[in-house]
Design an enzyme around this catalytic site. Structure first.
Site, PDB file in Angstrom:
ATOM      1  NE  ARG A  92     -11.139  11.498   4.865  1.00  9.08           N
ATOM      2  CZ  ARG A  92     -11.004  10.216   4.537  1.00  9.08           C
ATOM      3  NH1 ARG A  92     -12.009   9.552   4.009  1.00  9.08           N
ATOM      4  NH2 ARG A  92      -9.849   9.602   4.735  1.00  9.08           N
ATOM      5  CG  HIS A 115     -13.485   2.444   3.072  1.00  9.20           C
ATOM      6  ND1 HIS A 115     -14.302   3.371   3.686  1.00  9.20           N
ATOM      7  CD2 HIS A 115     -12.231   2.724   3.477  1.00  9.20           C
ATOM      8  CE1 HIS A 115     -13.568   4.178   4.430  1.00  9.20           C
ATOM      9  NE2 HIS A 115     -12.300   3.808   4.323  1.00  9.20           N
ATOM     10  NE  ARG A 152      -6.238   1.307  -0.172  1.00  9.73           N
ATOM     11  CZ  ARG A 152      -6.237   2.477   0.449  1.00  9.73           C
ATOM     12  NH1 ARG A 152      -5.135   2.914   1.022  1.00  9.73           N
ATOM     13  NH2 ARG A 152      -7.327   3.211   0.526  1.00  9.73           N
ATOM     14  CG  ASN A 176      -1.882   1.139   1.258  1.00 10.32           C
ATOM     15  OD1 ASN A 176      -1.851   2.003   0.384  1.00 10.32           O
ATOM     16  ND2 ASN A 176      -2.740   1.159   2.257  1.00 10.32           N
ATOM     17  CG  HIS A 211     -14.626   0.543   6.446  1.00 10.43           C
ATOM     18  ND1 HIS A 211     -13.714  -0.455   6.160  1.00 10.43           N
ATOM     19  CD2 HIS A 211     -13.886   1.601   6.862  1.00 10.43           C
ATOM     20  CE1 HIS A 211     -12.489  -0.024   6.390  1.00 10.43           C
ATOM     21  NE2 HIS A 211     -12.562   1.236   6.817  1.00 10.43           N
TER      22      HIS A 211
END
Ligand code: ADP
Length: 404
Positions: free
Chosen positions: A243, A180, A90, A7, A210
């Site tokens: 966020r 996600h 990823r 990642n 999630h």
């Protein structure tokens, strides 16, 4: 077969080496502050953690560090790099181009690069990771890319088009992509197994929550996504660590005008200074907010009430989109561990037939468990997510197909 899962971020490179014969994690770690001062590599292997502070000026150097950590010294888990059969990366944004995982070739790299405008912080870093892996491992080790957006590619138009003039969808591909996806895919597949429906998902209705630093909720019908809370970027949905999630769009223009903020300053405010941090003024971390709330901090209490309310609204909305619900899944840091939020969300869903077993809920921390009562009309599960294993499994499958 051993697969290295990567990642790559702009200044970090997380890795996991997985033995696919038994899906055991042989080693995992993280190179941090790549290209900045005080870089380091943290390597976990053989039951120990090794932290080395060393300059790492780019992703190729980071891969060299990973190579050394895996093959040399006390933390070594393989004798030689040739033991690694493939690398799985990823990738955050696959846009409308990539609906599933693929083996990397030049056209794939070009495709990921063409999506840079949609993920300016992520996709360029992923490309650096792909190129650096090629530098260090050579072209005989196949690389696979697994997209965060791919699981959501089954959404119908009415769920993914935003109600701005249609030309912006045509001109700039502005639409809901969702993120996600690898996590939602993993927990949904596991949920279908628990429901005894993995071979025949037709007719099933699942809502996957999630809840982490970044959070999203996804509605899955017949094993396929029909809607998800994140949008063009991971800013959409409900409030997260830093966020804002969805809000009246005029809030954005109003604050920008009043404060004289540029689009990128506004973007920073909504992505980094809002959400749980912005409301509580305490922290973006749910544990810190919980501690402050317990001590009576009213804004921390408000942040928690807002979070639970907003999750409930999404679950209720998706129950309507699905016309029912067989199972609700909680996953990621908050979903797997924060029992009070699960209880508050489920209490408000009794009209759907959700009945939570409070004792089981209190016991389910970071472990897979059914937390609804036997007579609940909707099963509620805690399912720890595992994005790395999805990436490793896709990589193994594609590489084996390539070899045929
Ligand atoms: P990310 O989105 O960065 O992968 P995580 O999924 O780890 O993050 O979620 C981070 C959030 O989960 C934080 O708000 C943190 O407080 C919460 N969290 C993580 N682990 C625990 C735990 N063991 N107990 C309670 N909360 C936790």
């Amino acid at each position: 077969m051993k697969v290295l899962v990567i990642n790559a971020g702009s200044s970090s490179l997380k890795y996991q080496l997985i033995d696919m014969d038994n899906e055991a994690i042989l080693a995992k770690g993280n190179c941090e502050r790549i290209g900045i001062d005080k870089s380091s590599i943290t390597h976990n292997a053989n039951g120990k953690k090794y932290v080395t502070e060393t300059p790492i000026s780019n992703h190729t150097e980071a891969f060299m560090m990973v190579k050394d950590a895996l093959t040399k010294g006390e933390g070594a888990v393989i004798a030689d790099l040739s033991e690694i059969s493939a690398i799985g990366h990823r990738v955050v944004q696959g846009g409308a181009l990539f609906k599933q995982s693929v083996i990397v070739d030049k056209s794939v790299v070009d495709g990921i690069e063409s999506l840079n405008p949609l993920a300016p912080l992520h996709n360029p870093a992923h490309i650096q990771g792909i190129n650096a892996a090629l530098d260090v491992f050579g072209k005989d080790v196949p690389e696979v890319v697994v997209f965060d957006t791919a699981f959501h590619s089954t959404m119908p138009e009415e769920a993914y088009i935003f109600a701005v003039p249609y030309e912006f969808y045509e001109k700039y591909q502005i639409r809901r992509y969702g993120f996600h996806g690898t996590s939602h895919r993993y927990v949904t597949a596991r949920c279908l197994e628990l429901l005894g429906r993995s071979g025949n998902p037709e007719g099933t209705k699942i809502i996957s929550c999630h809840l982490g630093n970044g959070s999203s909720i996804t509605a899955v019908k017949d094993g396929k996504v029909i809607d998800t809370s994140m949008g063009l970027t991971p800013l959409d949905g409900f409030m997260m660590g830093t966020r804002s999630g969805s809000l009246d769009p005029s809030v954005v223009t109003y604050i920008a005008e009043k404060e004289g903020l540029t689009p990128s300053e506004m973007d920073n405010l909504l992505n980094k200074k809002s959400g749980m941090l912005g409301i509580s003024g305490v922290s973006s971390d749910d544990r810190d907010i919980g501690a402050a709330a317990e001590a009576g901090n009213e804004r921390a209490i408000l942040a928690h009430k807002m979070l639970e309310y907003q999750i409930k609204k999404f679950v209720g909305g998706y129950a309507a989109s699905l016309n029912g619900c067989d199972a609700i899944i909680f996953t990621a840091g908050i979903g797997e561990n924060q029992t009070a939020h699960r209880e508050a969300v489920c209490e408000g869903l009794s009209y759907l037939g959700v009945k939570l077993d409070k004792e089981k809920n209190a016991a389910a921390k970071g472990i897979e468990m059914e937390i609804s009562t036997p007579d609940s009309q909707v099963k509620v599960y805690v399912i720890p997510t595992n994005e790395e294993i999805v990436i490793a499994r896709d990589t193994k499958k594609l590489v084996e197909e390539l070899a045929k």
